[in-house]
Scaffold this motif. Structure first.
Motif, short mmCIF file in Angstrom:
data_model
loop_
_atom_site.label_atom_id
_atom_site.label_comp_id
_atom_site.label_asym_id
_atom_site.label_seq_id
_atom_site.Cartn_x
_atom_site.Cartn_y
_atom_site.Cartn_z
N TYR A 130 -14.22 -0.35 -9.37
CA TYR A 130 -14.05 0.84 -8.51
C TYR A 130 -14.85 2.03 -9.04
O TYR A 130 -15.33 2.86 -8.27
N LYS A 172 -9.34 6.18 -4.65
CA LYS A 172 -10.62 6.31 -3.95
C LYS A 172 -10.46 7.20 -2.71
O LYS A 172 -11.24 8.12 -2.50
N ARG A 173 -9.39 6.94 -1.92
CA ARG A 173 -9.22 7.70 -0.67
C ARG A 173 -9.00 9.19 -0.93
O ARG A 173 -9.58 10.03 -0.25
N LEU A 193 -5.03 -2.80 -7.41
CA LEU A 193 -6.01 -2.63 -6.32
C LEU A 193 -5.54 -1.53 -5.35
O LEU A 193 -6.32 -0.66 -4.93
N ASN A 194 -4.26 -1.56 -5.01
CA ASN A 194 -3.73 -0.54 -4.10
C ASN A 194 -3.84 0.85 -4.69
O ASN A 194 -4.20 1.81 -4.00
N PRO A 248 0.83 -1.22 0.00
CA PRO A 248 0.00 0.00 0.00
C PRO A 248 0.86 1.27 0.00
O PRO A 248 2.01 1.23 0.42
N LEU A 249 0.28 2.34 -0.51
CA LEU A 249 1.01 3.61 -0.60
C LEU A 249 0.08 4.72 -0.17
O LEU A 249 -1.04 4.82 -0.67
N TYR A 250 0.52 5.51 0.78
CA TYR A 250 -0.31 6.62 1.26
C TYR A 250 0.34 7.94 0.93
O TYR A 250 1.30 8.33 1.57
N GLY A 298 -7.33 1.90 -4.56
CA GLY A 298 -7.66 2.27 -3.18
C GLY A 298 -7.15 3.66 -2.85
O GLY A 298 -7.85 4.46 -2.20
N LEU A 299 -5.96 3.96 -3.33
CA LEU A 299 -5.39 5.30 -3.15
C LEU A 299 -6.26 6.34 -3.86
O LEU A 299 -6.61 7.39 -3.29
N1 UDP Z 1 -4.63 1.67 -0.29
C1 UDP Z 1 -3.44 2.31 -0.54
N2 UDP Z 1 -3.37 3.66 -0.37
C2 UDP Z 1 -4.43 4.40 0.04
C3 UDP Z 1 -5.66 3.73 0.28
C4 UDP Z 1 -5.72 2.36 0.11
O1 UDP Z 1 -2.43 1.71 -0.92
O2 UDP Z 1 -4.27 5.61 0.16
C5 UDP Z 1 -4.71 0.21 -0.48
C6 UDP Z 1 -5.15 -0.50 0.78
O3 UDP Z 1 -4.02 -1.14 1.35
C7 UDP Z 1 -6.15 -1.53 0.30
C8 UDP Z 1 -6.35 -1.26 -1.18
O4 UDP Z 1 -5.67 -0.04 -1.47
O5 UDP Z 1 -5.62 -2.83 0.42
C9 UDP Z 1 -7.79 -1.13 -1.54
O6 UDP Z 1 -8.33 -0.06 -0.82
P1 UDP Z 1 -9.89 0.04 -0.51
O7 UDP Z 1 -10.11 1.25 0.35
O8 UDP Z 1 -10.65 -0.04 -1.76
O9 UDP Z 1 -10.16 -1.31 0.26
P2 UDP Z 1 -10.16 -1.67 1.80
O10 UDP Z 1 -9.02 -0.91 2.44
O11 UDP Z 1 -11.49 -1.23 2.26
O12 UDP Z 1 -9.94 -3.14 1.79
#
Ligand code: UDP
Ligand code: NAD
Length: 338
Positions: A184, A130-131, A123-124, A87-89, A127-128
């Motif tokens: 997504y 989306k956040r 996916l990561n 994951p990367l924030y 997820g990023l």
């Molecule tokens: N993720 C990430 N960076 C972010 C937010 C999420 O790398 O800023 C990764 C997080 O580790 C997760 C994946 O993206 O495994 C999917 O995120 P999502 O929010 O869709 O799923 P959840 O965390 O609810 O499983």
């Protein structure tokens, strides 16, 4: 002074290539995963020169620091050594998701890692996106069409892929990556763009990945026989313009970016041979397993909806690439005892 693997002469007297000034309102924070690779580093150049803030994330599997070193230290640029499978924030406005090995020897080297990068990595990044509410552009591939039964391929074609063949880790990995983008988009409202990229060539492409342009140029420069396989390539600068147009468009469905022009491989070989002024012989070899017989993009969608089509003449693209390859060969020869 500028240190770079490939920067045109006018920049050489300055510390960095010229960067446009953008007001805060127009300046975007852009993440490029795989930004130290062939396509990613050219995209980095364009977006940096356009005045944006660019963060490159790369694990240096096939990418090189050298491809982006001319930006290191620039206030708008950041290089992060990171694997997208983790994951990367960070906080960004746009994500160009390019991280993935791209040529057969590279993606077949570790098929499980290729699958993880394209699935968990994508996916990561979604997820990023989306956040932080960023738009994500996926660098997909013409390989999603597999060994196509229709020619040329338009975006409606579902493909013809062997799920357990030697290329499956890449083809199916990218197909799942596309599926994830639309999941997504539908479920989470993430804005996605999907570019189905057809084979592209230019400077910083990998010299030894066994693809037609790199093979021919190397063989011609080294006076070796030119082996003969598949056609039709897009020049890198045309691709980069297409990716940026697509990112900033309102088209969320997949768009082919490729060069529909067809050349027989023999024409290609002859052209490279004459541009390099080489004495190489042209030789015919048997096909590799699962190598698609013919792939040609239908780019009417990109033309109509983005106003995009390749514009760089083949000879010009080849000449630039040949110059890069000869500089690289020289560089390697000069550094082999270090
Ligand atoms: N993720 C990430 N960076 C972010 C937010 C999420 O790398 O800023 C990764 C997080 O580790 C997760 C994946 O993206 O495994 C999917 O995120 P999502 O929010 O869709 O799923 P959840 O965390 O609810 O499983
Ligand atoms: P490349 O190998 O030069 O670049 C890929 C980059 O991704 C490299 O810098 C590599 O180190 C990095 N990377 C790989 N796995 C990673 C991981 N797990 N975490 C972080 N970084 C990782 O290839 P390219 O030709 O520049 O391709 C870029 C993208 O475009 C790829 O997604 C590829 O599938 C797609 N594409 C390229 C072409 C083409 O002709 N070059 C055609 C179709 C699609």
């Amino acid at each position: 002074t500028l240190r770079s693997a490939d920067i045109d002469a006018p920049f050489l007297s300055q510390k960095y290539p010229p960067v446009k000034f953008l007001s805060e309102k127009d300046r975007k924070r852009i993440l490029i995963t795989g930004g130290a690779g062939f396509v990613g580093s050219h995209l980095t150049d364009k977006l940096m020169m356009d005045g944006h803030e660019v963060t490159v994330v790369d694990n240096f599997f096939t990418g090189r620091k050298r491809n982006v070193e001319h930006w290191i230290g620039h206030e708008n640029f950041e290089l992060i050594n990171h694997d997208v499978v983790e994951p990367l924030y960070i906080e960004v406005d746009q994500i160009y998701h390019l991280a993935s090995p791209a040529s057969p020897p590279n993606y077949m080297y570790n098929p499980i890692k290729t699958l993880k990068t394209n699935t968990i990595g994508t996916l990561n990044m979604l997820g990023l996106a989306k956040r932080v509410g960023a738009r994500l552009l996926l660098a997909s591939t013409s390989e999603v069409y597999g060994d196509p039964e229709v020619h040329p391929q338009n975006e409606e074609y579902w493909g013809h892929v062997n799920p357990i063949g030697p290329r499956a880790c890449y083809d199916e990995g990218k197909r799942v990556a596309e599926t994830m983008c639309y999941a997504y988009m539908k479920q989470e409202g993430v804005e996605v763009r999907v570019a189905r990229i057809f084979n592209t060539f230019g400077s910083r492409m990998h010299m030894n990945d066994g693809r037609v342009v790199s093979n021919f140029i190397l063989q011609a420069l080294q006076g070796e026989p030119l082996t003969v396989r598949v056609p039709s390539r897009l020049f890198i600068l045309d691709l980069v313009n297409g990716l940026v147009l697509l990112m900033n468009s309102n088209i969320s469905s997949p768009v082919n970016l490729g060069n529909p022009e067809e050349h027989t491989i023999l024409e290609f070989a002859r052209l490279i041979k004459s541009l390099v002024v080489s004495r190489s012989q042209i030789q015919f070899l048997p096909e590799a397993q699962d190598d698609p017989q013919r792939r040609r993009p239908d780019i009417r969608k990109a033309k109509m909806m983005l106003g995009w089509e390749p514009v760089v003449p083949l000879e010009e693209g080849l000449n630039k690439t040949i110059q890069y390859f000869s500089r690289e060969l020289e560089h390697q020869a000069n550094n082999q005892y270090i």
